[in-house]
Design a protein around this motif. Structure first.
Motif, PDB file in Angstrom:
ATOM      1  N   UNK A 274      31.180  40.505  34.457  1.00 47.73           N
ATOM      2  CA  UNK A 274      32.401  41.145  34.941  1.00 47.73           C
ATOM      3  C   UNK A 274      32.824  40.603  36.302  1.00 47.73           C
ATOM      4  N   UNK A 275      31.845  40.343  37.164  1.00 51.89           N
ATOM      5  CA  UNK A 275      32.159  39.869  38.505  1.00 51.89           C
ATOM      6  C   UNK A 275      32.376  38.362  38.552  1.00 51.89           C
ATOM      7  N   UNK A 276      31.700  37.636  37.649  1.00 50.83           N
ATOM      8  CA  UNK A 276      31.798  36.173  37.596  1.00 50.83           C
ATOM      9  C   UNK A 276      32.170  35.728  36.183  1.00 50.83           C
ATOM     10  N   UNK A 277      33.382  35.995  35.747  1.00 48.05           N
ATOM     11  CA  UNK A 277      33.749  35.673  34.364  1.00 48.05           C
ATOM     12  C   UNK A 277      33.727  34.181  34.063  1.00 48.05           C
TER      13      UNK A 277
ATOM     14  N   UNK B  25      22.151  42.148  35.344  1.00 47.33           N
ATOM     15  CA  UNK B  25      22.358  40.865  34.675  1.00 47.33           C
ATOM     16  C   UNK B  25      23.609  40.889  33.801  1.00 47.33           C
ATOM     17  N   UNK B  26      23.759  41.966  33.019  1.00 45.12           N
ATOM     18  CA  UNK B  26      24.936  42.057  32.151  1.00 45.12           C
ATOM     19  C   UNK B  26      26.216  42.269  32.955  1.00 45.12           C
ATOM     20  N   UNK B  27      26.087  42.842  34.149  1.00 40.33           N
ATOM     21  CA  UNK B  27      27.262  43.087  34.991  1.00 40.33           C
ATOM     22  C   UNK B  27      27.780  41.820  35.645  1.00 40.33           C
TER      23      UNK B  27
ATOM     24  N   UNK C 238      34.588  45.770  37.839  1.00 40.12           N
ATOM     25  CA  UNK C 238      33.412  45.801  38.696  1.00 40.12           C
ATOM     26  C   UNK C 238      33.613  44.766  39.802  1.00 40.12           C
ATOM     27  N   UNK C 239      33.715  45.237  41.033  1.00 34.02           N
ATOM     28  CA  UNK C 239      34.095  44.378  42.148  1.00 34.02           C
ATOM     29  C   UNK C 239      32.914  44.149  43.088  1.00 34.02           C
TER      30      UNK C 239
END
Length: 481
Positions: free
Chosen positions: A355-358, A350-352, A267-268
């Protein structure tokens, strides 16, 4: 001469200068692939009044209006340089020049500031990259508008085809009409003609083939002269790698999804993690509009203050998956009439974030309310920070982020005291910080973030596509990362 006369005379002078800027900006774009910006806003194909309004915008952020009399010398200096493909920000040039105390002339300073785009440092102009749109709904048509708008030099992204299911008589005419006129975003800027016999829409000279297919496996894109293309799936029908892999047909090199990806699909969010995309990655997602709205300011706040935990509440415009009137819907509340109700629903934004900010360790929760407006949403981001701060400090920090940081294309900033949602229709940023609504109390900060969930998100999608296609050119003057 009265004050009114002085004001009008000044306006006419600035109007004349802005008019003389247009051919210079156009020539740089068409002949050298140079996009001229002002505080991250493109000046390509803009009218005289638009150029003047963009200059005045600096007043909201920087406290003083930027005049065309200040930026014109820098534009003239650029035309004298042997520039390669790039993006050059006149606002940043002017600001940097004011802060420079070496006594350099404008031409000498400009040559130094954009040296990375001249001489041996120039990037070679690339061949145009084919793009296919799979689906032609709200996002698909806005992405099409953006791709057509950015096709000026002929060396960037080139929209070659759209793929849709057959819709009966005059299908292509109706689809072209929806591209031409939009109830929210207005008229298409240019001309559109239809060749029904050849199943082609021609928009501003760009021939776009309309391909009818019920399933990705039915299409061989090489039959239409399409090679090494990036396919943008706007349907959201397939979200995992297995489903999206169906698009990897002859002629298609990469697939970009305009919805949150599932499983191992990256997810970018452009500006935040686009540089993590591996060159050999063929399938990726642009996440959701809300994820794009909250992740850049969340990253900015975490970088400066540290975020321990947070909650995002989105007040979101209704979308096509809701009903006009009460009717069956697989979701519990979305079946109720969208134009007549506020509808509590879920958000995966919120859950995504993970993926973008590990690297973000904070727990972020979220929920959403759909409201009866057709476009523009607001995200209320409530954060517990790792240190105490003040409203003034956060205000000035986010203003500076919107002006000079690597996130300036994602984060905008408004000080307008009477700002409302419709003011942000057509915004090209992922989100806009509402300075007047900002609240800070010790280690607690609440950010109010407007976002055009249609157009702003579409701009983010195109930026990701530009990046993975290799036609995202560097911006000058460069900023520290």
């Amino acid at each position: 001469m009265t004050v009114n006369d002085d004001s009008f005379t000044n306006w006419k002078i600035r109007e004349e200068i802005a008019e003389s800027m247009i051919p210079l900006i156009g020539k740089l774009h068409r002949e050298r692939d140079v996009t001229v910006l002002l505080h991250s806003r493109s000046l390509v194909n803009k009218s005289v009044v638009s150029i003047l309004k963009t200059h005045r915008f600096a007043r909201q952020i920087d406290g003083a209006e930027l005049s065309v009399t200040e930026t014109m010398p820098f534009l003239q200096a650029l035309t004298a340089l042997d520039l390669g493909p790039s993006q050059i920000d006149l606002g940043m040039l002017a600001t940097a020049y004011k802060a420079d105390d070496r006594g350099l002339g404008v031409a000498e300073f400009t040559a130094e500031a954009v040296a990375g785009a001249t001489g041996g440092n120039k990037i070679e102009r690339r061949e145009p990259r084919d793009v296919v749109l799979y689906g032609f709904g709200r996002i698909g048509r806005l992405v099409a508008r953006l791709l057509i708008e950015k096709a000026g030099s002929g060396n960037g992204l080139r929209l070659r085809a759209i793929v849709v299911r057959g819709g009966g008589a005059q299908d292509i005419v109706k689809r072209a009409s929806l591209l031409r006129r939009d109830s929210i975003h207005g008229q298409f800027q240019g001309t559109i003609t239809v060749d029904e016999a050849d199943s082609t829409i021609v928009a501003n000279g760009n021939a776009i083939k309309v391909i009818y297919a019920d399933d990705p496996s039915h299409v061989d894109y090489t039959e239409y002269g399409i090679r090494d293309a990036i396919l943008i799936d706007n349907t959201g029908k397939w979200r995992d790698r297995e489903g999206l892999s169906k698009h990897l047909r002859p002629g298609i090199d990469k697939v970009v999804l305009t919805a949150p990806g599932k499983g191992d699909v990256p997810n970018i969010v452009h500006g935040v993690n686009h540089d993590t995309v591996k060159p050999d990655e063929r399938i990726l997602s642009c996440a959701s509009c809300t994820t794009n709205a909250i992740v850049p300011p969340l990253k900015a706040m975490d970088d400066e203050y540290g975020v321990l935990r947070g909650h995002v509440e989105t007040v979101h415009s209704f979308t096509n998956d809701q009903n006009l009137l009460d009717n069956y819907h697989k979701a519990e509340r979305r079946g109720r009439s969208a134009p007549l109700n506020m509808v509590i629903t879920e958000t995966g934004a919120a859950s995504a974030v993970a993926k973008a900010l590990p690297d973000l360790k904070a727990k972020i929760s979220g929920s959403s309310i759909r409201v009866p407006v057709p476009d523009v949403s607001i995200a209320i981001l409530n954060l517990q920070l790792s240190r105490e701060t003040t409203r003034e400090e956060v205000h000035d920090y986010l203003r500076e982020v919107s002006l000079t940081s690597p996130l300036r294309r994602q984060i905008d900033f408004t000080t307008a005291p009477d700002a409302v949602s419709s003011d942000f229709i057509g915004s090209r940023h992922a989100s806009i910080v509402d300075a007047g609504a900002l609240k800070v109390d010790g280690d607690n900060a609440i950010l109010y973030l407007w976002y055009d969930n249609e157009f702003g998100y579409s701009c983010q999608v195109v930026r990701v596509v530009q990046h993975v296609s290799g036609v995202e050119y560097p911006t000058f003057p460069a900023t520290a990362v």
